[in-house]
Design a protein around this motif. Structure first.
Motif, PDB file in Angstrom:
ATOM      1  N   CYS A 199       7.889  12.984  -4.991  1.00 42.97           N
ATOM      2  CA  CYS A 199       7.627  12.986  -6.765  1.00 42.97           C
ATOM      3  C   CYS A 199       6.202  13.254  -6.901  1.00 42.97           C
ATOM      4  O   CYS A 199       5.361  13.740  -8.262  1.00 42.97           O
ATOM      5  N   CYS A 202       4.292  12.991 -10.222  1.00 43.97           N
ATOM      6  CA  CYS A 202       5.072  12.883 -11.201  1.00 43.97           C
ATOM      7  C   CYS A 202       5.196  10.902 -12.114  1.00 43.97           C
ATOM      8  O   CYS A 202       5.428  10.323 -11.152  1.00 43.97           O
ATOM      9  N   CYS A 205      10.049  10.166 -15.184  1.00 45.43           N
ATOM     10  CA  CYS A 205      11.091   9.272 -14.997  1.00 45.43           C
ATOM     11  C   CYS A 205      10.676   7.864 -16.147  1.00 45.43           C
ATOM     12  O   CYS A 205      11.063   7.394 -16.513  1.00 45.43           O
ATOM     13  N   CYS A 259      13.868  14.532 -14.363  1.00 47.07           N
ATOM     14  CA  CYS A 259      12.875  14.723 -13.563  1.00 47.07           C
ATOM     15  C   CYS A 259      13.162  15.804 -13.214  1.00 47.07           C
ATOM     16  O   CYS A 259      14.236  17.191 -12.887  1.00 47.07           O
ATOM     17  N   TRP A 261      13.111  17.576 -10.541  1.00 45.44           N
ATOM     18  CA  TRP A 261      14.115  17.824  -8.721  1.00 45.44           C
ATOM     19  C   TRP A 261      15.807  18.421  -9.558  1.00 45.44           C
ATOM     20  O   TRP A 261      16.029  19.157  -9.052  1.00 45.44           O
TER      21      TRP A 261
HETATM   22  S1  SF4 Z   1      11.385  12.114 -12.545  1.00 49.21           S
HETATM   23 FE1  SF4 Z   1      11.929  12.997 -10.444  1.00 49.21          FE
HETATM   24  S2  SF4 Z   1      10.091  13.582  -9.508  1.00 49.21           S
HETATM   25 FE2  SF4 Z   1       9.436  12.774 -10.729  1.00 49.21          FE
HETATM   26  S3  SF4 Z   1       9.030  10.834 -10.547  1.00 49.21           S
HETATM   27 FE3  SF4 Z   1      11.139  10.563 -11.511  1.00 49.21          FE
HETATM   28  S4  SF4 Z   1      12.451  11.032  -9.005  1.00 49.21           S
HETATM   29 FE4  SF4 Z   1      10.313  11.507  -8.465  1.00 49.21          FE
END
Ligand code: SF4
Ligand code: SF4
Length: 370
Positions: A199, A202, A205, A259, A261
């Motif tokens: 993560c 980031c 979320c 997210c 990803w």
């Molecule tokens: S959006 Fe995805 S990558 Fe970013 S903090 Fe949340 S879980 Fe982690």
């Protein structure tokens, strides 16, 4: 039951074989781990309970002993085979539907048939294949059905890391997948845990959660989470949270949609997970006017049915309260003002009050201007 004696090489071969069978059965990934929950995960769960973040999910508190001791769920278990299965249908127009306040947004996992049955069946088939190959081994399949801490087990089995939104993320597949577990008594070689989290800095979320339910990284307050409020919660939805829910009427995917990803998530090839009855993009007003019979018919075999008709109407009333004041929206709400449920009537009245606000009235006058 006495297990056959396996050599180290036989166990290694069997482990590779299990992974091939699992892929043939439609699972995208498989990992093997011990039925042990580590102290860090236990401590995090205890803190979550102590903070009251489980809301009315009393069974979470009641079952914590079993959660921490998977070996008590199946006699003789020595390994957990953790699997994941992608569920995102291709082109579900999630962002577009979320942005259209007259449409109902249903969590993408719930658009098709209920996954529990399908995954349990496939896991049982996997257990039987192992039996045909190596003899009786004592197995049990789990899919959300018992107090199994599936995310820590999936991480230990190498399937991915737990993101700040608390879901498992795989670096090549994102997070739109179901998890399942096959407990077995065969002492298979274990896989390397997914040790790193990716993560980084980031916080998308946390920042984008409509109700600020992710109160800190790795901490979700279920009492604020739209998934909990619209699915598990059987009572009224707290009034302060209703305007924040927008058109999300069964679950919520925002923390996954933002997210980064999930640009790696792959569409499912399972027919059962394809949207049924156009639930991926139907007007709130249309769904709100379904009779109970239509609800039962159209949601047969779907996860939505488990919420029940009353909660379905409650959620849709909130969505309609947040919708533009069109004729279709107002007449749908008015059609249910006398609905024989205190909870539904109260949500309908709340929704109608939202439309009496001046800014929404202006929306009507624009919409109806010649
Ligand atoms: S959006 Fe995805 S990558 Fe970013 S903090 Fe949340 S879980 Fe982690
Ligand atoms: S599911 Fe929705 S409400 Fe719940 S934590 Fe994720 S973004 Fe927030």
């Amino acid at each position: 039951m006495s297990l056959p004696l396996y050599t180290k090489e036989q166990l290694q071969t069997l482990s590779q074989q299990i992974k091939c069978w699992a892929r043939e059965l439609g699972f995208q990934q498989v990992g093997i781990t011990q039925p042990v929950i580590n102290e860090r995960d236990k401590a995090a769960f205890r803190q979550w309970l102590a903070a009251g973040f489980h809301g009315d999910l009393d069974y979470m508190a009641r079952n914590s002993d079993l959660r921490f001791h998977p070996e008590q769920l199946h006699e003789g278990v020595t390994r957990v085979i953790s699997v994941r299965m992608d569920y995102l249908p291709a082109d579900t127009k999630a962002i577009k539907v979320l942005a259209n306040k007259e449409k109902a947004y249903i969590s993408r996992y719930a658009l098709g048939r209920d996954y529990h049955k399908l995954i349990r069946k496939r896991l049982t088939q996997l257990g039987k294949k192992i039996e045909q190959y190596g003899g009786e081994h004592g197995f049990r399949a789990f899919v959300d059905s018992a107090p199994v801490m599936e995310r820590p087990l999936a991480q230990q089995a190498g399937l991915g890391w737990m993101g700040k939104h608390t879901l498992i993320i795989n670096p090549k597949a994102g997070s739109f997948f179901f998890l399942g577990e096959l407990f077995t008594n065969i002492p298979l070689p274990i896989d390397t845990p997914f040790a790193k989290t990716h993560c980084g800095s980031c916080s998308a979320c946390l920042d984008k959660c409509p109700t600020q339910a992710i109160v800190a990284p790795y901490k979700v307050d279920a009492r604020r989470c739209i998934s909990y409020l619209t699915i598990e919660n059987s009572g009224p939805i707290p009034e302060a949270l209703r305007p924040l829910m927008g058109n999300r009427v069964f679950g919520c995917d925002d923390c996954q949609l933002v997210c980064p990803w999930n640009k790696f998530s792959k569409p499912t090839g399972e027919d059962d997970f394809q949207p049924r009855h156009k639930l991926d993009a139907t007007d709130l007003a249309v769904l709100f006017l379904w009779t109970e019979e239509e609800f039962l018919t159209n949601t047969a075999g779907s996860a939505i049915r488990r919420a029940g008709f009353e909660c379905w109407l409650r959620n849709l009333a909130v969505g309609l309260g947040n919708a533009p004041s069109t004729e279709a929206v107002l007449s749908a709400l008015n059609a249910r003002v006398d609905y024989p449920s205190d909870m539904v009537r109260e949500h309908v009245q709340w929704a109608l009050r939202q439309h009496q606000q001046s800014d929404k009235v202006q929306v009507i006058s624009h919409a109806t201007a010649p």
